[in-house]
Scaffold this motif. Structure first.
Motif, PDB file in Angstrom:
ATOM      1  N   SER A 146       5.442   1.235   0.506  1.00 13.15           N
ATOM      2  CA  SER A 146       4.318   1.144   1.434  1.00 13.15           C
ATOM      3  C   SER A 146       3.440  -0.022   1.011  1.00 13.15           C
ATOM      4  O   SER A 146       2.249   0.128   0.745  1.00 13.15           O
ATOM      5  CB  SER A 146       3.509   2.447   1.443  1.00 13.15           C
ATOM      6  OG  SER A 146       2.405   2.360   2.330  1.00 13.15           O
ATOM      7  N   SER A 172       2.465   5.332  -2.060  1.00 14.99           N
ATOM      8  CA  SER A 172       2.890   6.375  -1.122  1.00 14.99           C
ATOM      9  C   SER A 172       3.969   7.227  -1.773  1.00 14.99           C
ATOM     10  O   SER A 172       5.106   7.297  -1.314  1.00 14.99           O
ATOM     11  CB  SER A 172       3.411   5.749   0.172  1.00 14.99           C
ATOM     12  OG  SER A 172       2.461   5.837   1.196  1.00 14.99           O
ATOM     13  N   SER A 185       3.924   9.323   3.677  1.00 17.19           N
ATOM     14  CA  SER A 185       4.175   7.898   3.510  1.00 17.19           C
ATOM     15  C   SER A 185       3.593   7.075   4.650  1.00 17.19           C
ATOM     16  O   SER A 185       3.790   7.377   5.822  1.00 17.19           O
ATOM     17  CB  SER A 185       5.683   7.641   3.451  1.00 17.19           C
ATOM     18  OG  SER A 185       6.220   8.128   2.259  1.00 17.19           O
ATOM     19  N   GLY A 186       2.858   6.043   4.286  1.00 15.36           N
ATOM     20  CA  GLY A 186       2.280   5.135   5.261  1.00 15.36           C
ATOM     21  C   GLY A 186       0.890   5.511   5.706  1.00 15.36           C
ATOM     22  O   GLY A 186       0.174   4.666   6.251  1.00 15.36           O
ATOM     23  N   GLN A 222      -1.925   3.175   4.508  1.00 14.80           N
ATOM     24  CA  GLN A 222      -2.047   1.782   4.913  1.00 14.80           C
ATOM     25  C   GLN A 222      -3.322   1.449   5.695  1.00 14.80           C
ATOM     26  O   GLN A 222      -3.993   0.465   5.367  1.00 14.80           O
ATOM     27  CB  GLN A 222      -0.807   1.375   5.717  1.00 14.80           C
ATOM     28  CG  GLN A 222       0.388   1.011   4.863  1.00 14.80           C
ATOM     29  CD  GLN A 222       0.168  -0.255   4.056  1.00 14.80           C
ATOM     30  OE1 GLN A 222      -0.383  -1.231   4.549  1.00 14.80           O
ATOM     31  NE2 GLN A 222       0.577  -0.223   2.802  1.00 14.80           N
TER      32      GLN A 222
END
Length: 511
Positions: free
Chosen positions: A91, A134, A198-199, A202
């Motif tokens: 990530s 992540s 995950s992500g 960001q």
């Protein structure tokens, strides 16, 4: 080193060295023992004059505003900042997003040691650093997010504070720790935890990076010198969420969740606020000191400490014993405004049953406060947030006349996997310890289950005189107030693992 067992949530990519990267080697690292690892000799490459701070095709929320500030010469940009991705590119920021940002990469030996993977905090860099990972602990009997790993490990809280106080700030997903219930035992300002897996980190990482780039050069230099970059970014993130439009809203519990939702993120407001902040207006970091504390270092049948951690900007306790209420006297007199402005403090119940918590300021400016806690069961976080929480959070905010600080926190987590009954006088009537038998979830690092129920006895004056224990056999056994059996035999206990659950058992022969 990062603890074994950390697993990336999806497939990983190898580190790739791009323009502007700086590679960390073993010889760059100094081991300072209890103070962790540092890389004092790491040197950032000189910025290329033609390298844009932000990519020309980037349409991130707030990107246009940051470009205008840079063109006007009002923003510091990314010179002197470091980006630390700790999930091997899983990530990572795209290279063309912020070309002017220096990224640290890890040489082959360090990659093999996992020093640049997973939870940050043990290794500190000599420049302000923002990063992310992540990843989560997904194997073993105690899976958890990286922030919960930090909160429940021996060195995690101290490492997290040292990073926070050294201009480092990292973003992590909550990965299953904040779904039907909030599983975190505390709240703190040391990291940013994001809703999702995950992500999900960001959007927050990008907003924080653009905010730190938007500081005026003189403001960011002052923040760096005072080690206030991370606390100020925490204030900007919280103060500029959607729906937080004034000081009254800033002091609400919904503004300071354990985990942040991207739907409330407002990068444009964060960038605008960062750009307007003058060196003489920057807020302090609240520093707490515990003066009195009735939470014990040995409590409950397992004689475990109730003092989860005590750090300067976050204090956490775990209720284990029988008595209620508990009291703490906490001082914020170690807080110093960077511009010597007079400070006043607000102590705010952000989460928990207001009928079970009493906060009493002990001076006119709120520098010290006495806090009284009563037992409470798990309850929805607030009227708009049905997620259950077994925790009390108190936020401590400094006001310097122009800006509120980021909060410091006092948290108390309750073992609500036990079924406890107290009477109106606060006397404990019974505890059902059999969480495993009832299928109640609990954190095996902090808590345990036992196959019995204790019912407590009091004399006419309300003094505890013992309890009766009923287990699967159905035959009650009697104990005195010291935990001895009816014929005076002491009973010892030991903790062990069974089927992945921490369980308490009696070790002395039953009489």
């Amino acid at each position: 080193m990062v603890a074994c067992g950390i697993a990336v949530l999806l497939a990983t990519l190898p580190n790739a060295v791009v323009a502007g990267d700086v590679q960390l080697k073993p010889q760059d690292i100094v081991d300072l023992g209890p103070l962790g690892l540092r890389a004092p000799g790491l040197t950032l490459p000189a910025s290329e004059p033609e390298s844009p701070v932000i990519g020309g095709n980037v349409d991130e929320p707030g990107a246009g505003l940051l470009r205008r500030l840079l063109v006007q010469g009002k923003a510091a940009g990314f010179a002197g900042l470091l980006y630390d991705n700790r999930d091997r590119g899983h990530s990572a920021l795209p290279p063309d997003l912020f070309p002017g940002l220096t990224r640290v990469t890890y040489g082959p030996e360090l990659q093999a040691s996992d020093i640049g993977y997973g939870l940050a905090g043990q290794l500190l860099f000599p420049v302000p650093t923002l990063g992310n990972s992540s990843t989560a602990l997904t194997d073993g009997p105690a899976p958890r997010s990286l922030p919960r790993q930090a909160m429940t490990s021996a060195s995690g809280p101290s490492n997290a504070f040292r990073a926070y106080a050294a201009n480092h700030l990292y973003v992590y997903p909550e990965h299953r720790d904040h779904d039907a219930a909030d599983l975190f035992p505390a709240n703190w300002p040391y990291t940013v935890t994001t809703q999702g897996s995950s992500g999900s980190d960001q959007p927050f990482l990008r907003a924080l990076l653009m905010s730190v780039a938007a500081f005026r050069p003189e403001t960011r230099q002052r923040l760096k010198e005072e080690n206030l970059i991370a606390p100020t970014l925490q204030m900007l993130l919280r103060r500029n969420q959607t729906g937080v439009y004034d000081a009254e809203n800033y002091l609400l519990g919904a503004t300071h969740p354990t985990v942040f939702d991207a739907a409330r993120l407002s990068p444009e407001r964060m960038i605008s606020h960062a750009a307007a902040l003058l060196p003489e207006d920057i807020p302090p970091m609240v520093r707490l000191r515990v003066e009195e504390d009735t939470f014990s270092t040995s409590a409950g049948l397992a004689n475990l400490s109730e003092r989860l951690f005590t750090t300067p900007a976050a204090v956490a306790r775990v209720w284990r014993g029988f008595d209620t209420p508990r009291e703490m006297v906490i001082s914020a007199n170690g807080t110093v405004d960077p511009n010597d402005r007079d400070l006043t403090f607000s102590w705010v119940l952000l989460r928990g049953n207001p009928d079970a918590v009493q906060i009493t300021p002990l001076d006119q400016t709120g520098t010290r406060a006495r806090i009284e806690f009563g037992w409470q069961d798990a309850r929805p976080i607030n009227r708009r947030e049905p997620r259950l929480s077994p925790r009390v959070d108190i936020g401590v905010f400094a006001w310097n006349g122009l800006q509120f600080s980021a909060p410091a926190f006092v948290s108390v987590s309750f073992p609500t996997h036990q079924v406890r009954r107290y009477d109106d006088a606060g006397r404990l009537l019974s505890i059902d310890y059999d969480a495993v038998g009832r299928g109640a979830a609990f954190d095996p690092i902090l808590h345990w289950s036992a196959g019995w129920r204790d019912t407590f006895r009091y004399d006419e004056g309300g003094t505890l005189i013992g309890w009766d224990r009923t287990d699967a056999s159905g035959d009650p056994r009697r104990f005195d107030q010291n935990g001895n059996t009816a014929d005076g035999q002491p009973v010892a206990y030991e903790l062990g693992m069974r089927d992945g659950k921490t369980q308490l058992s009696e070790t002395a022969p039953q009489q």
